[in-house]
Design a protein around this motif. Structure first.
Motif, mmCIF file in Angstrom:
data_model
loop_
_atom_site.group_PDB
_atom_site.id
_atom_site.type_symbol
_atom_site.label_atom_id
_atom_site.label_comp_id
_atom_site.label_asym_id
_atom_site.label_seq_id
_atom_site.Cartn_x
_atom_site.Cartn_y
_atom_site.Cartn_z
ATOM 1 N N VAL A 121 4.631 16.767 -61.811
ATOM 2 C CA VAL A 121 3.610 15.677 -61.015
ATOM 3 C C VAL A 121 3.564 15.187 -60.019
ATOM 4 C CG1 VAL A 121 3.726 13.600 -62.043
ATOM 5 C CG2 VAL A 121 4.340 15.205 -63.710
ATOM 6 N N GLU A 123 3.808 12.590 -55.893
ATOM 7 C CA GLU A 123 4.466 11.195 -56.405
ATOM 8 C C GLU A 123 4.480 10.263 -57.079
ATOM 9 O OE1 GLU A 123 6.560 9.134 -52.220
ATOM 10 O OE2 GLU A 123 5.371 10.922 -52.256
ATOM 11 N N ASP A 124 2.364 10.457 -56.701
ATOM 12 C CA ASP A 124 1.290 9.336 -57.194
ATOM 13 C C ASP A 124 1.131 9.812 -58.606
ATOM 14 O OD1 ASP A 124 -0.145 11.589 -57.750
ATOM 15 O OD2 ASP A 124 -1.639 10.643 -56.168
ATOM 16 N N GLY A 125 1.210 10.628 -59.047
ATOM 17 C CA GLY A 125 1.570 10.739 -61.429
ATOM 18 C C GLY A 125 0.237 11.450 -61.214
ATOM 19 N N THR A 126 -0.215 12.008 -60.634
ATOM 20 C CA THR A 126 -0.987 12.986 -60.611
ATOM 21 C C THR A 126 -0.652 14.457 -61.447
ATOM 22 O OG1 THR A 126 -2.610 12.487 -58.555
ATOM 23 C CG2 THR A 126 -3.278 14.458 -59.710
ATOM 24 N N ALA A 141 5.222 13.010 -67.651
ATOM 25 C CA ALA A 141 4.626 12.617 -66.067
ATOM 26 C C ALA A 141 5.017 11.128 -66.060
ATOM 27 C CB ALA A 141 3.031 12.777 -66.017
ATOM 28 N N SER A 142 4.385 10.475 -67.374
ATOM 29 C CA SER A 142 4.772 8.974 -67.206
ATOM 30 C C SER A 142 6.692 8.946 -66.718
ATOM 31 C CB SER A 142 4.656 8.090 -68.292
ATOM 32 O OG SER A 142 5.194 8.452 -68.867
ATOM 33 N N VAL A 145 6.802 9.453 -63.218
ATOM 34 C CA VAL A 145 6.448 8.608 -62.281
ATOM 35 C C VAL A 145 7.674 7.069 -62.239
ATOM 36 C CG1 VAL A 145 4.595 6.878 -61.077
ATOM 37 C CG2 VAL A 145 4.353 9.253 -61.911
ATOM 38 N N SER A 146 8.034 6.900 -63.116
ATOM 39 C CA SER A 146 8.796 5.095 -63.863
ATOM 40 C C SER A 146 9.890 5.215 -62.658
ATOM 41 C CB SER A 146 9.174 5.592 -65.201
ATOM 42 O OG SER A 146 10.163 6.332 -66.328
ATOM 43 N N THR A 177 7.481 15.705 -58.633
ATOM 44 C CA THR A 177 8.591 16.131 -59.407
ATOM 45 C C THR A 177 8.363 17.506 -60.951
ATOM 46 O OG1 THR A 177 8.739 13.765 -59.336
ATOM 47 C CG2 THR A 177 9.644 15.023 -61.501
#
Length: 186
Positions: A121, A123-126, A141-142, A145-146, A177
């Motif tokens: 994943v 940094e922007d959640g992509t 992924a969420s 990012v959380s 990540t």
């Protein structure tokens, strides 16, 4: 008149037998009551002891299960941290700032069993690369990012419960990540 004392004697004898019979009946009933009380006390004691043993056994099994699940999640954390710390992961993310998966991650991912899920994943959640169910990948992924502080644990994914671990890629400022999950055997 001779019959009269005989009748009186029979009556006294019959009375003695009746008292003796009554005593026997009372003693038999008393013994039955005592036996019943003792049986109830023993039954309650055995039931309580069995319940206590079952509780101790259940606690022991739950502790064993908790330890096993924690061990599985820790093993996944080790895998994710090793992948994130690999030289090729640092080379592919640090100089360019690119969120693309490292070659080491791609190679590792190609060798994984179908049930293991993994997500790279940005940094922007992509989601740059994933292995496993798309709905599970989105949840993973969420989580990345959380800003979750836990490095490993248990999670309820759409496909079912799983042990999960995440590790940031990059030295000072993470650029991606890695999230790895493995379904629990239910």
């Amino acid at each position: 008149m001779a019959d009269r004392p005989r009748q009186a004697h029979r009556t006294t004898s019959e009375r003695m037998m009746t008292i003796s019979m009554r005593m026997q009946v009372v003693m038999a009933l008393s013994a039955a009551v005592v036996f019943t009380v003792v049986a109830v006390i023993v039954g309650l004691g055995v039931t309580d002891y069995a319940r206590t043993l079952a509780t101790v056994e259940a606690k022991s099994r739950l502790e064993s299960l908790r330890a096993r699940l924690d061990l599985e999640a820790s093993a996944l954390e080790t895998i994710a941290a090793r992948l994130a710390a690999s030289e090729s992961a640092r080379v592919s993310t640090v100089p360019t700032g690119s969120p693309d998966p490292s070659p080491a991650f791609r190679e590792w991912l190609s060798q994984q069993p179908d049930e293991r899920m993994a997500v790279w994943v940005a940094e922007d959640g992509t989601i740059s690369l994933s292995h496993g169910d798309a709905a599970d990948a989105a949840v993973m992924a969420s989580l990345a990012v959380s800003g979750a502080t836990a490095r490993h644990g248990l999670i309820a994914l759409p496909s079912g419960p799983a042990a999960i671990a995440l590790s940031p890629v990059g030295d000072a400022t993470p650029t991606a990540t890695i999230v790895v999950a493995e379904p629990l055997q239910t």
